[in-house]
Write an enzyme that holds these catalytic residues in place. Structure first.
Site, mmCIF file in Angstrom:
data_model
loop_
_atom_site.group_PDB
_atom_site.id
_atom_site.type_symbol
_atom_site.label_atom_id
_atom_site.label_comp_id
_atom_site.label_asym_id
_atom_site.label_seq_id
_atom_site.Cartn_x
_atom_site.Cartn_y
_atom_site.Cartn_z
ATOM 1 N N GLY A 167 48.514 50.345 39.375
ATOM 2 C CA GLY A 167 47.365 49.830 38.656
ATOM 3 C C GLY A 167 47.826 49.142 37.382
ATOM 4 O O GLY A 167 48.826 49.537 36.779
ATOM 5 N N CYS A 168 47.103 48.096 36.949
ATOM 6 C CA CYS A 168 47.553 47.350 35.770
ATOM 7 C C CYS A 168 47.409 48.195 34.507
ATOM 8 O O CYS A 168 48.286 48.175 33.643
ATOM 9 C CB CYS A 168 46.786 46.035 35.645
ATOM 10 S SG CYS A 168 44.994 46.188 35.755
ATOM 11 N N ASN A 169 46.328 48.959 34.400
ATOM 12 C CA ASN A 169 46.170 49.852 33.256
ATOM 13 C C ASN A 169 47.196 50.979 33.319
ATOM 14 O O ASN A 169 47.760 51.388 32.295
ATOM 15 C CB ASN A 169 44.762 50.468 33.239
ATOM 16 C CG ASN A 169 43.678 49.415 33.148
ATOM 17 O OD1 ASN A 169 43.773 48.485 32.358
ATOM 18 N ND2 ASN A 169 42.650 49.546 33.985
#
Lengths: 342, 342, 342, 342
Positions: free
Chosen positions: D148-150
């Protein structure tokens, strides 16, 4: 009865915002506007969005005849504000939007603002301008010190909780995001569109922001013992709006109820249902502050989020709310404008 | 006396904008709000910026009791609007914000909107809602057709010039830039933030935009002969605001004087000094339209620039201005809010 | 073989953009960077997005040893540029990004830029840097004058049409919208985020923009007779990107075919299918220029729309493209980066 | 040697970003692109910024001949991804950008994503794609699960600190701000420009965001005991960029040194000097992650801030970095593009 109003420092954003709000106020009349470098200009040339109004020409402060002025809004930079206000006729009521009279401890002022206070005698009579918590004092005051916009936002999230003794006072973190108009109309590289749009960054990280002095003063006073919070502001690619995400340790339901009770009769504080939280977009251009509470998945941890418009509820709207009280008017006069969305 | 108001289609941006404006109107009370898909919801859940207001719950149109309603704002999509309005009790005054009753020639309606008009009998009594030019007819009307937001902007720049016969009618170009809220709250890929921010592009280039039908109708009527303009709209990364840059052939000084004379008593049209020109930022959130005139370096060519807020003066503000006239109120009631800047 | 490169004026946006592009160039090495006020600083402190690169420290121009420098990019303000370039060793190739060497007629320079040219002898050898139209001259040149970013955009839309004699030369209107980075990193009130975001306005209306001098020079040269266009730039709330909407009189299909033929072998000019038109978002960060043609509903009228990134194809990318030619490299080296979207 | 690449789900933002990056990759060739609803279209029509490239037409997955494909990037929605990947020929290497193979515990997958995993046998061989911490496993893997980017941003700030045992594991707060492109090109009201620009708000507050599953898994694995963090994401009016402000308890200098040591040989992690902190603007469009450390005024408290571009380092750039390893190429191939600023 119409109150005669002067605005000093009318060429900045808070000055313009005051004029916007007073434009539809039922009992105020603007009789003087000052702006040092822009003296001689029409307000409509400095702020074309005010072109439709008939307003006095901008002048230097020395040129203003204060004889019939009832109340002065002082929207000057800190330090300048002190010097100007102490020369005003003592019968005139003053709402100061600068930082000059916010800190009751003069040593704290000197520490955070880097020079000694030049009007210590006035500091004694100044009332801290967070209306919802100093209403009676403000009604009776001659000089009211407008709060920092970030300081206001954080306090709306936290004061009733600290007063009620329901959160851990040593574990408070305020992560705040603010639009750029709070920095004023100053020529700084970091305020250019090309440096700000399409991104975000923190600033004054680690305890360097001056609004911490207000948090320290107010939270400690409410708690009756020293309280120090962590506070990280971030700059948004937006002109108006502050959202403070506040991390506390305490029971979420109790926290929600405490805030809801504290604000149930407040005309400008809108408490959201438990589990909902606010957006800056929904308060823009208005004097409302939206407050929400969400419980974390970790038991005993709560997130309180408050949002307001830094130029309105965080500054000029708050100033007008205070002026209404000082002049014996309805506290909400000129301030019930709905937010502008989208 | 308080007028009872219903708003049909209250869950779109123009519906919300009507509520924002009426919130401080001295003699209007909102008694019903409809929203088909969102019936049963509170307005504050659909538009949280209106949370502080006490408003009727959203219902389906069929559920509204129109017995005591004085005026309906119809903010429904075109085609739907016709069908709904023709079923309303005939005593109720109606301001329609859709395109359904703008075109007096039913064949033109069918050509531009792709289907036959379903309420031709009502079209006969509808008045075109550009207040400044149809004021008397609007005051006497039962049904007023709000104009297109782009169509309003272009007409404020051009109508007095065409009426005065001082520009070449075959050489008019309207290059217009508009914010995105004019497209409504609809789910389209080209309205996503990621598709719009930080850029600009033209759309409906070459004569494809439906507001051309209004330009054709109105300019031809004013000129007394067919007038066809060129019109290229562009989408801006902004929510509110239209600026129309209009290229005409005619003497710039004569053009400026003609416009200044035409608008000198208009409360909402602000004529700028010769050589100055407007910005969308300076009318945002307000019912004002700023108009400027600049002469080109090529003799006999003039640029007229008009700016307004598409949701206010271009749509809901115009609608309220018309409703004021229809109800015998002061034309400016609820509409003198200053623009929000920055 | 690696070419040694110096960039003068590296602390502005065009300087930073040159470094971004050269960072992946296969045969260029940056050996010196100058910045007058920021001499002594690291580039990564002035522009943190370049932090990952090993770059020479910023110095004053006098401190640079030009002995082994092959080519200088001069990204200084106009007037300063002349003074600096005439002192450079005459063997060094120079790409100037300022306005100083764009105008072949020194009287025109003085008229538009307000002071006499101080290096008239150099003007004689300078080649106008619109690569696609001066390719051979640029390949042989020692000094190339980068074009104005707006001037480049308008010329990509118009030069082949003027050369072909297929449009009315007295009826050309360029309505242009540009992002704000073209104004550089200068501290001006009108470049602040709070003054720019969420809106649009025209500037230099009526023939006041200096890039008109380039249009006049180039279009007249191509046409073989004086050509004067109308040109209105508008400022967008965007950092990068120009879109020029050009109104001409001529047959749309012929116009499209003429442009398509002119650009069919150009690596950076992308001709869109007839009836389609470009967006600034689709060229951002790249050296591409997209060009589209649409016929108006009025016969004989055509809209040509061109879009490019002002910092890349409009300035630093163009400069690198020219430098590649001057150094005998592949014209596209370092420049085939795809646009960044969204 | 050129590797033949297929991209499944090429009509979304991560698919387009992969193509942008691969466009200048020295040893990859795109031989197939799928897009279910847009099958039959040219990529340049779906994403006009890619118009200058010669690319295969979009097809349905079933139409792709995988015989000569070396590696597949799977940019499909979660759940769909599982179903597609388990049907691919087992010799093909796969980098999955969805959430489908990130969680090693299938029960956790079902809990967070609401349905049972449909390819449990593949989960066993999937490697978590945070390159800097799983480099060897990724080099040997057939199936890599993009993070996930976060989740990536938070881990860059925290993993070395947790591994070193120098912060309090029960007192970690990640307050994160993200641009909107992370939500993809989906038609949702809350992704419209009019709902997002000029403001900010939190979402998934209190522990509801699915990327928490990755934090839980990874941090617990690193610590060797369960670790649960608080995580509040906020949506910014920006397309690209994530900045995570992470509050920890531990010594700031030790924390800075630990991170600096951990990342000293990493090509894409840029450690800022102690006391400095990053901005999303300075990593936009690039594969770099900037990390900064600041000590709080309260002793023993530290703020770690990490910034990256969600579409590049947070998704497609990470995917390409992993693919480079899996194919035996230089890890940085195609990824050294400098950030685009402004």
């Amino acid at each position: 009865m119409t109150h005669k109003i002067a605005i000093l420092g009318a060429s900045g954003y808070t000055g313009a915002e005051l004029i916007r709000l007073i434009a539809t106020h039922p009992s105020m009349e603007i009789t003087a506007l000052s702006a040092d470098r822009k003296a001689g200009m029409q307000m409509g040339d400095v702020f074309p969005h005010l072109r439709h109004l008939s307003l006095p020409k901008l002048v230097k402060i020395d040129e203003i005849d204060f004889t019939h002025v009832d109340l002065v809004f002082c929207a000057l930079p800190h330090a300048t504000s002190q010097a100007v206000i102490k020369k005003l006729p003592s019968k005139i009521k003053v709402v100061d939007l600068s930082a000059d009279f916010r800190l009751r401890d003069l040593a704290e002022y000197e520490k955070w603002y880097g020079k000694p206070h030049s009007a210590p005698e006035l500091q004694g009579e100044a009332v801290y301008g967070l209306t919802e918590f100093y209403r009676d004092d403000i009604s009776a005051a001659r000089l009211v010190a407008g709060t920092g916009c970030n300081a206001a936002t954080g306090q709306f999230a936290l004061r009733p909780l600290i007063a009620a003794g329901i959160i851990d006072l040593d574990e408070i973190i305020i992560d705040l995001k603010t639009g750029v108009s709070g920095a004023g109309r100053s020529l700084k590289e970091n305020l250019l569109h090309a440096e700000l749009s399409e991104g975000a960054h923190a600033y004054a990280v680690g305890g360097a922001h001056r609004h911490l002095a207000e948090f320290d003063q107010e939270f400690s006073a409410v708690a009756g013992r020293p309280v120090k919070v962590q506070f990280t502001p971030h700059l948004l690619p937006a002109n108006r709006g502050i959202v403070a995400t506040v991390y506390v340790k305490g029971d979420p339901k109790v926290i929600h109820k405490t805030l809801a009770d504290a604000y149930k009769n407040e005309p400008f504080i809108v408490m959201l249902p438990f589990g909902e939280h606010p957006s800056t977009r929904h308060v823009r251009g208005s004097n409302f502050c939206h407050v929400g509470v969400v419980g974390d998945r970790i038991a005993g941890r709560t997130i309180v989020i408050a949002a307001l418009d830094n130029l309105t509820k965080g500054s000029s709207g708050q100033a007008l709310q205070n002026a209404n009280l000082m002049l014996g008017e309805d506290e909400t006069a000129g301030l019930m404008l709905a937010p502008v969305f989208p």
